[in-house]
Write a protein that holds these residues in place. Structure first.
Motif, mmCIF file in Angstrom:
data_model
loop_
_atom_site.group_PDB
_atom_site.id
_atom_site.type_symbol
_atom_site.label_atom_id
_atom_site.label_comp_id
_atom_site.label_asym_id
_atom_site.label_seq_id
_atom_site.Cartn_x
_atom_site.Cartn_y
_atom_site.Cartn_z
ATOM 1 N N MET A 195 0.646 -1.527 -0.016
ATOM 2 C CA MET A 195 -0.106 -0.021 0.099
ATOM 3 C C MET A 195 0.991 1.866 0.360
ATOM 4 O O MET A 195 0.308 2.162 1.047
ATOM 5 N N SER A 196 1.630 1.240 -0.725
ATOM 6 C CA SER A 196 2.510 3.143 -1.378
ATOM 7 C C SER A 196 2.271 3.276 -2.683
ATOM 8 O O SER A 196 1.582 3.085 -3.051
ATOM 9 N N GLU A 197 1.868 4.781 -1.789
ATOM 10 C CA GLU A 197 1.832 5.867 -2.266
ATOM 11 C C GLU A 197 2.482 6.789 -2.773
ATOM 12 O O GLU A 197 3.646 7.262 -2.155
ATOM 13 N N ASN A 198 2.484 7.372 -3.946
ATOM 14 C CA ASN A 198 4.037 8.856 -4.155
ATOM 15 C C ASN A 198 3.033 8.952 -4.013
ATOM 16 O O ASN A 198 1.287 10.072 -4.340
ATOM 17 N N ILE A 199 3.897 10.546 -3.346
ATOM 18 C CA ILE A 199 3.312 11.777 -3.653
ATOM 19 C C ILE A 199 3.807 12.631 -4.347
ATOM 20 O O ILE A 199 5.253 12.407 -3.971
ATOM 21 N N SER A 200 4.030 13.336 -5.296
ATOM 22 C CA SER A 200 4.169 14.404 -5.469
ATOM 23 C C SER A 200 4.315 16.176 -5.394
ATOM 24 O O SER A 200 2.768 16.730 -4.934
ATOM 25 N N LEU A 201 5.324 16.205 -4.920
ATOM 26 C CA LEU A 201 5.766 17.557 -3.478
ATOM 27 C C LEU A 201 6.354 18.710 -4.434
ATOM 28 O O LEU A 201 6.899 18.350 -5.310
ATOM 29 N N ASN A 202 6.034 19.912 -4.872
ATOM 30 C CA ASN A 202 6.707 21.259 -6.261
ATOM 31 C C ASN A 202 6.417 22.404 -5.052
ATOM 32 O O ASN A 202 5.963 22.237 -4.483
ATOM 33 N N LYS A 203 8.055 22.846 -5.327
ATOM 34 C CA LYS A 203 8.219 23.219 -4.356
ATOM 35 C C LYS A 203 8.570 24.757 -5.202
ATOM 36 O O LYS A 203 9.329 24.347 -6.394
ATOM 37 N N GLN A 204 8.734 25.938 -5.277
ATOM 38 C CA GLN A 204 8.026 26.820 -6.016
ATOM 39 C C GLN A 204 9.509 28.030 -5.799
ATOM 40 O O GLN A 204 9.068 28.183 -3.769
ATOM 41 N N VAL A 205 10.549 28.202 -5.647
ATOM 42 C CA VAL A 205 11.535 29.030 -5.760
ATOM 43 C C VAL A 205 11.607 30.337 -6.354
ATOM 44 O O VAL A 205 11.760 30.520 -7.497
ATOM 45 N N PHE A 206 11.983 30.965 -4.958
ATOM 46 C CA PHE A 206 12.352 32.246 -5.635
ATOM 47 C C PHE A 206 13.614 33.156 -5.350
ATOM 48 O O PHE A 206 13.635 32.675 -4.757
ATOM 49 N N ASN A 207 14.177 33.738 -6.505
ATOM 50 C CA ASN A 207 15.758 34.492 -6.118
ATOM 51 C C ASN A 207 15.124 35.881 -5.608
ATOM 52 O O ASN A 207 14.695 36.430 -5.722
ATOM 53 N N LYS A 208 16.572 36.083 -5.555
ATOM 54 C CA LYS A 208 16.365 37.100 -4.584
ATOM 55 C C LYS A 208 15.873 38.404 -5.435
ATOM 56 O O LYS A 208 14.910 38.894 -4.129
ATOM 57 N N THR A 209 15.793 38.628 -6.603
ATOM 58 C CA THR A 209 14.829 40.158 -6.772
ATOM 59 C C THR A 209 13.318 39.759 -7.212
ATOM 60 O O THR A 209 12.709 40.760 -6.612
ATOM 61 N N GLN A 210 13.611 38.351 -7.264
ATOM 62 C CA GLN A 210 12.234 37.901 -7.680
ATOM 63 C C GLN A 210 11.681 38.046 -5.907
ATOM 64 O O GLN A 210 9.998 38.254 -5.838
ATOM 65 N N TYR A 211 11.633 37.301 -4.637
ATOM 66 C CA TYR A 211 11.413 37.283 -3.686
ATOM 67 C C TYR A 211 10.417 38.990 -3.360
ATOM 68 O O TYR A 211 10.367 38.650 -2.873
ATOM 69 N N SER A 212 11.816 39.190 -3.178
ATOM 70 C CA SER A 212 11.277 40.500 -2.516
ATOM 71 C C SER A 212 10.220 41.753 -3.760
ATOM 72 O O SER A 212 8.958 42.474 -2.700
ATOM 73 N N LYS A 213 9.838 41.067 -5.097
ATOM 74 C CA LYS A 213 8.963 42.094 -5.352
ATOM 75 C C LYS A 213 7.460 40.809 -5.760
ATOM 76 O O LYS A 213 6.142 41.430 -5.140
ATOM 77 N N ILE A 214 8.073 39.718 -4.612
ATOM 78 C CA ILE A 214 6.375 38.560 -4.647
ATOM 79 C C ILE A 214 5.935 38.840 -3.452
ATOM 80 O O ILE A 214 5.279 38.825 -3.077
#
Length: 116
Positions: free
Chosen positions: A1-20
């Motif tokens: 009974m194993s189940e695969n879970i897909s995790l998505n991680k959104q990463v921002f660079n330094k300039t994008q981070y301060s804008k978002i």
């Protein structure tokens, strides 16, 4: 009974981070210096508020009183009310003390018949 879970991680660079991402602390009620200056009353607004509150302000008191305002403003501008009159009266008091001492000496001399 194993189940695969897909995790998505959104990463921002330094300039994008301060804008978002909003990194300010607006929820804590902290105001910037510009915001604090903007809400300060102007000199005209202050005196208008002072005139409106004039009779609500206590006459005497260590703080928040007319006496406090007079002392604080006098210190600021170096104002000493009636200073010339005070000096003249102090000199007169000193002279009257000297005169009184002389009269007391004469009184003792007359009572005892001796010179001091």
């Amino acid at each position: 009974m194993s189940e695969n879970i897909s995790l998505n991680k959104q990463v921002f660079n330094k300039t994008q981070y301060s804008k978002i991402i909003d990194t300010s602390f607006t929820q804590l009620g902290v105001k910037t210096i510009k915001e604090q200056i903007a809400i300060q009353p102007t000199t005209n607004e202050f005196f208008s508020m002072y005139n409106d509150l004039f009779y609500d302000i206590p006459e005497l008191g260590e703080t928040n009183s007319h006496e406090y305002l007079i002392k604080k403003s006098s210190e600021y501008i170096g104002f000493e009310a009636n200073q010339e009159e005070i000096i003249a009266l102090q000199a007169e008091i000193a002279q009257l003390r000297i005169d009184l001492l002389e009269v007391q000496k004469q009184n003792i001399q007359l009572q005892t018949g001796t010179t001091l």
